[in-house]
Scaffold this motif. Structure first.
Motif, PDB file in Angstrom:
ATOM      1  N   ASP A  59      -5.547  -0.606  -5.168  1.00  8.13           N
ATOM      2  CA  ASP A  59      -5.001  -1.270  -3.985  1.00  8.13           C
ATOM      3  C   ASP A  59      -6.024  -2.271  -3.468  1.00  8.13           C
ATOM      4  O   ASP A  59      -7.013  -1.884  -2.852  1.00  8.13           O
ATOM      5  CB  ASP A  59      -4.666  -0.219  -2.921  1.00  8.13           C
ATOM      6  CG  ASP A  59      -3.882  -0.830  -1.756  1.00  8.13           C
ATOM      7  OD1 ASP A  59      -3.676  -2.052  -1.762  1.00  8.13           O
ATOM      8  OD2 ASP A  59      -3.500  -0.061  -0.853  1.00  8.13           O
ATOM      9  N   GLU A  60      -5.809  -3.534  -3.738  1.00 11.36           N
ATOM     10  CA  GLU A  60      -6.736  -4.607  -3.363  1.00 11.36           C
ATOM     11  C   GLU A  60      -8.188  -4.254  -3.688  1.00 11.36           C
ATOM     12  O   GLU A  60      -9.029  -4.208  -2.816  1.00 11.36           O
ATOM     13  CB  GLU A  60      -6.603  -4.921  -1.866  1.00 11.36           C
ATOM     14  CG  GLU A  60      -5.221  -5.459  -1.541  1.00 11.36           C
ATOM     15  CD  GLU A  60      -5.127  -5.911  -0.094  1.00 11.36           C
ATOM     16  OE1 GLU A  60      -6.034  -6.682   0.301  1.00 11.36           O
ATOM     17  OE2 GLU A  60      -4.195  -5.497   0.608  1.00 11.36           O
ATOM     18  N   SER A 104       0.833  -1.206   0.000  1.00  5.05           N
ATOM     19  CA  SER A 104       0.000   0.000   0.000  1.00  5.05           C
ATOM     20  C   SER A 104       0.863   1.251   0.000  1.00  5.05           C
ATOM     21  O   SER A 104       0.565   2.227  -0.712  1.00  5.05           O
ATOM     22  CB  SER A 104      -0.917   0.006   1.220  1.00  5.05           C
ATOM     23  OG  SER A 104      -1.837  -1.055   1.138  1.00  5.05           O
TER      24      SER A 104
HETATM   25 MG   LIG Z   1      -2.294  -2.637   2.098  1.00  3.92          MG
END
Ligand SMILES: [Mg+2]
Ligand SMILES: Nc1ncnc2c1ncn2[C@@H]1O[C@H](COP(=O)(O)OP(=O)(O)OP(=O)(O)O)[C@@H](O)[C@H]1O
Lengths: 445, 221
Positions: free
Chosen positions: B168-169, B47
């Motif tokens: 991000d995910e 991240s």
């Molecule tokens: Mg993360």
């Protein structure tokens, strides 16, 4: 473009939190309402002052007063004849800066009509009196130079005399006679009724509700409260020559206490041009110095000091009301700031999202300031409405002598203040919101 | 020249005495049109890396270039413009504004690039159509499912037609079937020429990406 959107955004925010926004605005509403009320009240009081001052003859009226002879002139005091009729003549002849010169004699005398008697101020006057006192004749005619030449037994009376000697306060007894002291005088003229705007309204209202009771036993108009207006209403004027022969014969020229010539009870003049006020005063002093043979047994009294005092009082009033209103606006501003701070910490995530898609910190700053300004402006408008309603109520029910007056300038000033408070209150929260980095704002839980 | 370039990037958090090296000397190049999957264990710095690529965060040390902008040295307004014009970012938790409807959420980046109201409308409608939500333009986010929310977020990332799309995910909060449709969308974007980099735990997705960037303890391995 962005600015307009900011305003839209502000309204959206306010709509989303109606109750909270309402509470926030309440502070500004009260602030603006009290600010406007303060303007209106002081303006009302000022209007009342101006009314009275104008009735009293304004700044132009100047009085010649009798003073004790100064100590260093004590030995030659006999040289001055005092304030005599000749002073009036000399001023009239030689002082071009004066428009009117009014010598006066007066006594308090019983005035009778039928079996009714009251004491009034009876004044012996010349024609100039009408102007120096700012009297208005409503019925009949004023006294003339012919009345003076012929020592006519005629008089002009004020409305107060009629209110107390006649059954009907609105009577017009032209041509009738009243007994003043022991002599009969024919009424040739009647002054208008002098009263404040507010008293006038009240009287007209009463007259509409209940037509004046007539016949025996009916109550005659009661004495109005002590006021400038009362002095002007309760008056009987007669020619100065008639006054001298009829009432002042015991004080005629040659009696020991009066000296060689008849002394005046009053001497009022009116300055023609206020721009030449000081010059006019100098002229009066110069002329009277001659007639008084250098003895300084007189002074010239102006209203300047009184006007200055009244103006100072008005300034103080403005100031203290202003401080009170300022404090309530400040409180309102703090309320807005508080809410904006609460609102941004609630919306830090939103701020982070906006930053993430490209908002600059300046955009965020602007958005918060605009929001708080919109909030304050809405509060200001609501406060305006509340104040105007309050004024209506005050005017309708309050017994205050000085009716509040709402000026457009006061409205604009109050609104400007409200908007200013909104901008100021928004600055700190906006700065707080704008200085957050995007990631800090996004991570905020 | 590569589209994205990182050289010796360090991101160090100092918590009192302790020093956390979230990124510890990362050098990396991503070329125009690449489709890269970033994988690694939890806490490895994925991240952190994405935030730096997305100009949301600043490096402690090192050089970062996005397109022709040296973002490691750029000012706040320059970063904001880069985020606005060159990058579309998709978060795990969607990050939609709850009070705005679908269309208004998608319009948001255009608001800050000063696009006129009419053009905002038409471009937002187009982007919403591209993610298959044309029938939900006036719903608020709380009236949508998680997968629909993420599609709105993707539409928002697309609307300014950025060269780079970062995620991000993006499927972390979704079930595997919904996640699949979201990942299909990213592949489609890649095929249309966008440069895509996404963090994922899904081995299939990682396998599908032409390039895999593995990161461990703040270092690329
Ligand atoms: Mg993360
Ligand atoms: N704001 C912060 N302050 C201090 N330490 C931080 C901060 N943000 C991240 N870290 C630390 O940096 C390291 C990397 O975090 P990061 O969020 O990048 O990991 P990640 O690879 O995304 O993990 P996950 O797969 O669980 O999301 C972690 O050890 C984390 O504790």
């Amino acid at each position: 473009m962005k600015f307009l959107m900011g305003i839209g955004e502000g309204f959206r925010e306010i709509r989303a939190h109606k109750f909270r926004s309402f509470l926030t605005m309440l502070g500004v509403v009260l602030g603006v309402a009290s600010l406007l009320a303060m303007f209106a009240l002081t303006e009302g009081i000022a209007t009342g002052y101006r009314e009275v001052m104008s009735q009293m003859g304004g700044l132009e009226r100047v009085k010649v007063r009798v003073e004790p002879v100064p100590a260093h002139q004590e030995s030659i005091r006999e040289l001055s004849p005092g304030r005599t009729y000749k002073d009036a003549l000399a001023l009239r002849m030689n002082a071009p800066l004066l428009s009117w010169v009014s010598p006066e004699l007066d006594l308090y005398l019983a005035v009778r009509r039928g079996d009714k008697a009251e004491t009034f101020e009876v004044i012996g006057i010349e024609e100039d009196y009408l102007h120096t006192e700012r009297h208005n004749l409503e019925y009949g005619r004023f006294l003339t130079d012919i009345d003076r030449r012929d020592h006519n037994r005629v008089c002009v009376i004020g409305r107060g005399v009629i209110e107390r000697l006649w059954e009907d306060p609105e009577a017009v007894p032209l041509g009738e006679s009243v007994r003043i002291g022991n002599e009969f005088f024919r009424i040739v003229g009647i002054f208008q009724r002098y009263e404040s705007e507010r008293d006038k309204k009240k009287r007209e209202l009463r007259a509409k509700e209940a037509p004046p009771a007539q016949g025996p036993g009916a109550k005659t108009g009661k004495r109005s409260r002590w006021s400038t207006f009362r002095f002007k209403n309760d008056v009987v004027v007669v020619p100065i020559t008639t006054f001298t022969t009829v009432f002042k014969n015991t004080k005629q020229a040659g009696t020991p206490d009066e000296g060689a010539e008849l002394k005046l009870d009053d001497l009022n003049v009116q300055v023609a041009d206020l721009n030449m006020f000081e010059e006019a005063l100098a002229q009066i002093r110069q002329i009277l110095m001659v007639t008084h043979r250098g003895i300084e047994d007189f002074s010239v009294e102006t209203r300047q000091e009184m006007f200055d005092e009244m103006n100072a009082a008005m300034r103080n009033l403005h100031m203290s009301f202003g401080i009170i209103a300022g404090i309530s606006l400040l409180v309102g501003g703090i309320g807005i700031m508080n809410i904006m701070l609460a609102s941004i910490s609630e919306r830090i995530r939103e701020i982070g999202i906006r930053r993430a898609v490209g908002a600059r910190s300046g955009d965020i700053f602007g958005q918060i300031v605009i929001e708080s300004t919109v909030l304050a402006a809405l509060g200001g408008v609501a406060g305006l409405g509340a104040a105007l309603l309050l004024m209506k109520l005050l005017v309708a029910i309050s017994p205050v002598q000085n009716r509040p007056v709402v000026h457009m300038s006061a409205v604009i000033m109050s609104l400007t203040f409200a908007v200013g408070v909104g901008v100021l209150a928004g600055l700190y929260p906006a700065w707080r919101a704008a200085k957050l980095s995007p990631i800090e704002a996004l991570r905020y839980e | 020249m590569s589209l994205i370039e990182l050289r010796d990037v360090r991101k160090i958090y100092r918590l009192g005495e302790i020093e956390i090296r979230a990124l510890d000397g990362v050098s990396l190049e991503i070329h125009e049109g690449e489709y890269a999957a970033i994988v690694g264990p939890s806490g490895s710095g994925k991240s952190t890396l994405m935030h730096i690529l997305g100009c949301l965060d600043r490096v402690t040390e090192g050089y970062v270039r996005i397109d022709d902008v040296d973002v490691s040295r750029a000012g706040g307004d320059r970063l904001a413009r880069t985020r606005n014009e060159k990058i579309g970012f998709v978060f795990q938790s969607f990050n939609l504004l709850p009070r705005l409807n679908v269309l208004e959420n998608v319009e948001l980046p255009l608001v800050y690039s000063g696009v006129s109201r009419a053009e905002r409308r038409s471009r937002a409608l187009e982007a919403v159509g591209a993610v298959g939500l044309s029938d939900r333009t006036h719903n608020k986010p709380n009236q949508l499912s998680g997968g629909q929310c993420q599609r709105v977020a993707i539409a928002r990332a697309l609307v300014n037609n950025p060269r780079i799309i970062l995620a991000d995910e993006p499927t972390g909060a979704l079930d595997s079937k919904t996640g699949r449709t979201i990942l299909d969308l990213f592949r489609e974007l890649s095929q249309r020429g966008h440069t895509v980099a996404l963090v994922t735990h899904d081995a299939n997705v990682a396998a599908e990406a032409r390039r895999q960037i593995v990161i461990r303890d703040g270092k690329i391995v």
